[in-house]
Design an enzyme around this catalytic site. Structure first.
Site, PDB file in Angstrom:
ATOM      1  N   ASP A  30       0.899  -1.526  -0.220  1.00 38.38           N
ATOM      2  CA  ASP A  30       0.099  -0.315   0.382  1.00 38.38           C
ATOM      3  C   ASP A  30       0.763   1.117  -0.310  1.00 38.38           C
ATOM      4  O   ASP A  30       0.443   2.569   0.250  1.00 38.38           O
ATOM      5  CB  ASP A  30      -0.984   0.187   1.081  1.00 38.38           C
ATOM      6  CG  ASP A  30      -0.360  -0.362   2.547  1.00 38.38           C
ATOM      7  OD1 ASP A  30       1.118  -0.718   1.926  1.00 38.38           O
ATOM      8  OD2 ASP A  30      -1.305  -0.928   3.812  1.00 38.38           O
ATOM      9  N   HIS A 215       9.128  -4.502  13.063  1.00 40.93           N
ATOM     10  CA  HIS A 215       8.927  -3.745  12.618  1.00 40.93           C
ATOM     11  C   HIS A 215       9.355  -2.960  13.609  1.00 40.93           C
ATOM     12  O   HIS A 215       9.094  -2.837  15.215  1.00 40.93           O
ATOM     13  CB  HIS A 215       7.581  -2.709  12.190  1.00 40.93           C
ATOM     14  CG  HIS A 215       8.307  -2.356  10.690  1.00 40.93           C
ATOM     15  ND1 HIS A 215       7.191  -3.032  10.252  1.00 40.93           N
ATOM     16  CD2 HIS A 215       8.393  -1.680   9.704  1.00 40.93           C
ATOM     17  CE1 HIS A 215       6.788  -3.126   9.203  1.00 40.93           C
ATOM     18  NE2 HIS A 215       7.236  -1.623   8.682  1.00 40.93           N
ATOM     19  N   GLU A 218      12.834   1.493  14.612  1.00 39.80           N
ATOM     20  CA  GLU A 218      12.686   3.236  13.369  1.00 39.80           C
ATOM     21  C   GLU A 218      12.460   4.202  14.647  1.00 39.80           C
ATOM     22  O   GLU A 218      13.580   5.425  14.404  1.00 39.80           O
ATOM     23  CB  GLU A 218      11.240   2.773  12.575  1.00 39.80           C
ATOM     24  CG  GLU A 218      11.441   3.916  11.601  1.00 39.80           C
ATOM     25  CD  GLU A 218      10.075   3.318  10.653  1.00 39.80           C
ATOM     26  OE1 GLU A 218       9.965   4.397   9.219  1.00 39.80           O
ATOM     27  OE2 GLU A 218       9.187   2.582  10.372  1.00 39.80           O
TER      28      GLU A 218
END
Length: 372
Positions: A30, A215, A218
């Site tokens: 996306d 994830h 970050e």
């Protein structure tokens, strides 16, 4: 934070880099739509929320909106792309174009991730979402092969870390792992949403001998990385930029690794770094000062990725070109990053080895010879 010192060499061009056989591990479906596709899909469903109906202007808007230095603001741009990805036809088209675009950029293996739970607003079931995306990737790979641009695409199913469907998505990933789904991921804003909230999903995946990345490191620091590895058992780290916070420089200027940084390097934990995106979200100040230079020098298992090609206005070739300019990297460096990525992929060992020995190393050898 420089790269490995080497004699000065001729700078590689973007077009030369585009011809290199590349491997991509961190790319969001996306976050990679073509602007013209967004406009056409929005028109088809009557979605009136786009900031522009001109493809060039819309592409520029996405990049500008993402270039805020805030991960939260960066994530807001996905409202538009997800809105037009709610039907089987739309998902299949976006996935097919993704495979074609990556192949045209010289990517020979890619792992593309998306969150099935975000594509249910028009009545699709989770299984229908996965099957539509897989059909799209198959179509895109076939089209690319017809043009002589062979690519293998594996899918990562993502759960949103602020939601409560991670176990359900993990089970979905295992159910479809023989149909092109190669792993699992969690994504979304890190602050306030630690990966340990999803331990049930990770424990299930480990029992099922399944692969997953998280994830981490970050927008949040070392605790996020530590939890992802030591509590959750992640195979790879999505970004992992903040591991640099555990690397210190003494009075002699030499780097010294802390316990966590040493563990990450010693265990060869793959770092899915996305330079342009990291600068956009504030995880790094600039490409020139990006921790990837130091981590490459210290021989961490670093890989180079795009994250979101639309929001960053980038390709994997462009990411490599920026690193070449910033750190004077040459073909050996780019091959090193690429082999790292292929070694770290979630496909079986024999497939990884076949791509390394059959396409990656011969491809780089040919480029080195041609540009001598």
């Amino acid at each position: 934070m420089g790269g490995i010192l080497k004699p000065m060499s001729q700078t590689l061009t973007l077009e030369q880099i585009r011809r290199a056989p590349k491997v991509l591990l961190h790319d969001h479906l996306d976050g990679g739509l073509r602007p013209e596709t967004i406009i056409e899909l929005a028109d088809a469903i009557g979605y009136a929320g786009l900031p522009s109906s001109n493809a060039t202007e819309l592409g520029a808007w996405f990049t500008a909106a993402a270039d805020s230095g805030s991960l939260e603001r960066y994530l807001e741009t996905f409202g538009h792309t997800v809105a037009v990805m709610q039907t089987r036809d739309a998902l299949e088209r976006v996935a097919a174009e993704c495979a074609e675009d990556l192949a045209a950029d010289g990517v020979v293996y890619a792992e593309v991730r998306y969150a099935p739970e975000q594509h249910l607003e028009a009545g699709l079931e989770l299984e229908e979402v996965v099957e539509a995306v897989q059909a799209g990737f198959a179509l895109g790979c076939a089209r690319a092969a017809g043009r002589g641009e062979s690519i293998r695409v594996g899918t990562l199913l993502t759960a949103m870390r602020h939601a409560a469907r991670s176990s359900e998505i993990a089970e979905l990933a295992v159910r479809y792992r023989d149909a092109g789904v190669v792993g699992f991921d969690i994504a979304g804003a890190e602050a306030g949403h630690p990966p340990t909230r999803h331990l049930d999903a990770f424990e299930y995946l480990r029992r099922e001998n399944a692969h997953f990345t998280i994830h981490a490191g970050e927008a949040f620091g070392l605790p996020s990385i530590w939890e992802a590895l030591q509590w959750c058992g992640a195979d790879r780290l999505g970004h992992g930029v903040r591991i640099v916070d555990d690397i210190h420089h003494g009075g002699d200027g030499q780097p010294s690794l802390g316990r966590l940084a040493s563990y990450v390097r010693d265990k060869r934990v793959p770092l899915e770094m996305c330079p342009s995106s990291n600068v956009q979200t504030g995880a790094a100040e600039s490409i020139q000062s990006h921790p990837i230079g130091l981590l490459r020098q210290l021989r961490f298992r670093v890989t180079v990725n795009t994250d979101n090609r639309l929001q960053s206005g980038t390709t994997l070739s462009a990411e490599f070109a920026k690193l070449v300019e910033a750190f004077d990297y040459d073909w050996d460096d780019l091959e090193w990053f690429t082999v790292n990525a292929m070694k770290s992929a979630f496909v079986p060992f024999d497939e990884r080895l076949a791509l390394i020995n059959g396409r990656i190393k011969p491809g780089f050898a040919q480029l080195k010879w041609a540009t001598q």
